[in-house]
Design an enzyme around this catalytic site. Structure first.
Site, short mmCIF file in Angstrom:
data_model
loop_
_atom_site.label_atom_id
_atom_site.label_comp_id
_atom_site.label_asym_id
_atom_site.label_seq_id
_atom_site.Cartn_x
_atom_site.Cartn_y
_atom_site.Cartn_z
N ASP A 211 52.73 44.47 71.63
CA ASP A 211 53.48 43.51 70.73
C ASP A 211 54.53 44.72 70.35
O ASP A 211 54.15 45.80 70.32
CB ASP A 211 52.69 43.57 69.35
CG ASP A 211 53.89 42.44 68.65
OD1 ASP A 211 54.70 43.16 69.08
OD2 ASP A 211 53.52 41.76 68.07
N TYR B 167 64.43 38.54 67.22
CA TYR B 167 65.33 38.80 65.85
C TYR B 167 65.70 39.37 65.27
O TYR B 167 66.46 39.81 64.13
CB TYR B 167 65.18 36.74 65.16
CG TYR B 167 63.33 37.53 64.92
CD1 TYR B 167 63.14 38.22 63.32
CD2 TYR B 167 63.12 36.31 64.91
CE1 TYR B 167 62.12 38.51 63.43
CE2 TYR B 167 61.68 36.23 64.35
CZ TYR B 167 60.80 37.38 64.12
OH TYR B 167 59.26 37.74 63.34
#
Length: 418
Positions: free
Chosen positions: A201, A226
């Site tokens: 991740d 984001y």
């Protein structure tokens, strides 16, 4: 002017990335240190979104799937992200949320580890015990779906926890609470030595530091766009599938967009070739093309330069905090060693929630993680050294006010000289 303020000015004058700041919409009255939660708005995005809405959607309508390049946007934008995470083209597809892509990657990893249907020789998934909660939730669901057991371990425990039962290991490159950077190369090598698949991740590392997916042989990776990639709230995530694994990538979420013949509307699923297997349904075009515009801020910027500035910013912040904040008032839980530090500093302190609220009211925006952690994210493309010095100075003032104790005389004198 204090010595640290003067030092900040000199560092800003020598900063090769200083010019990138003008590519963002920022308020000079605010020090924005929350790019590790939501990146600032790139200045070119509003105009691009208006064009997508008014012309591409409003005028061209359905024609834009071909004429405006909507159809291949997931792969095209994936190739824009690829250099930022050390990947060659053709291995990243953009779409869906991080959570959905974690699910795809973990289930696919277990399936690749057990290629013979019905013979789950490798029946254990290891998951980062310090992970962002959603990754843990998804890993638990993936384990139930695949008939595996789930074993939470810290990244440091992974080498000793691996066994012949291990199918997949889901790890965070950077700890979201503390900013600790984990050793992706050595952990990936350990996972491979055990015959398992590594799933990383990258939410808190992509766009902040070199990742080296291809160089280190990472199998699968996911991440959001984001934070340090500045794609906007809820912008689509991405999925990396290493080239040599793509023909074996068996997604648990096959959709018409990942079909070899998506417009054939056939009843039987035949997976597309390459990274397209990671697609599911119709791409979320509005947010996807806003992300594509946002990625233009990286034109001419090297991730190595970003990493160098990130470390300099976090070093300077810790120096300023040490100078301005009375000893014992805060404790850094972010590693001092560069090899173990991401692009944030996490400070533990009493009354952290109230402290962060007061900081935001005074123009320094970070965030708070329960029960007692202040998080400050440093996005090198738009954060400067003067921002860092100001943030530490305001932090000292806030701590004195919120916690009811004034700064010692030396610190007050230094702050007064700013």
């Amino acid at each position: 002017m204090s010595e640290l303020a003067a030092k900040a000015g000199a560092l800003d004058a020598a900063d090769e990335l200083a010019g990138a700041r003008k590519r963002f919409v920022l308020d000079d009255a605010v020090v924005y240190l929350d790019g590790n939660s939501l990146g600032a708005l790139p200045a070119n995005v509003p105009g691009r979104v208006e064009d997508v809405v008014r012309r591409q959607w409003g005028e061209l309508r359905i024609r834009s799937w071909d004429e405006s390049g909507w159809w291949d946007a997931p792969e095209r934008i994936g190739d824009r992200i690829a250099p930022l995470v050390g990947a060659a083209p053709g291995q990243i597809v953009v779409g869906d949320s991080t959570s959905v892509n974690v699910f795809k990657a973990v289930v696919a990893a277990v399936r690749m580890a057990n290629p013979i249907a019905g013979e789950a020789v490798r029946d254990e998934i290891l998951v980062d015990a310090t992970t962002f909660p959603t990754d843990g939730y998804i890993a638990e669901s993936a384990a139930r779906m695949t008939g595996c057991s789930l074993r939470p371990v810290t990244p440091e425990q992974v080498p000793d926890a691996l066994s012949g039962r291990t199918a997949a290991v889901l790890l965070n490159h950077v700890d979201y609470r503390t900013g600790r950077l984990h050793d992706l190369p050595s952990l990936t090598a350990a996972v491979h030595a055990a015959g398992a698949y590594a799933v990383w991740d990258l939410c808190h590392s992509a766009g902040a530091l070199p990742v080296g997916l291809d160089e280190h042989g990472v199998d699968l990776a996911i991440g959001c766009t984001y934070k340090y990639l500045n794609g906007g709230p809820g912008s689509p995530a991405y999925l990396y599938v290493r080239h040599d694994l793509q023909d074996r990538f068996d997604s648990p979420l096959p959709g018409w967009n990942s079909h070899a013949d998506p417009f054939g509307m056939r009843g039987e699923f035949e997976p597309a070739a390459g990274a397209l297997r990671g697609r599911v349904g119709t791409p979320d075009i509005l947010s996807m093309l806003a992300l594509e515009a946002a990625l233009e801020v990286w034109d001419g910027v090297s991730i190595e330069a970003v990493r160098a500035k990130s470390l300099a910013l976090t070093d300077f912040f810790l120096e300023c905090v040490g100078a301005y904040v009375p000893e014992g008032r805060v404790e850094s839980v972010t590693p001092v060693a560069h090899a173990e530090r991401g692009s944030q500093v996490a400070l533990r302190c009493e009354g952290a929630g109230d402290v962060m609220k007061a900081l935001i009211e005074r123009g320094v925006v970070g965030d708070f993680r329960r029960p007692d952690v202040l998080r400050f994210g440093f996005t090198p493309l738009y954060v400067g050294f003067a921002d860092v010095e100001r943030a530490a100075r305001v932090l000292a003032d806030v701590l004195a006010d919120v916690l009811g104790e004034r700064l010692p005389e030396a610190a007050r004198t230094q702050a007064a000289r700013r």
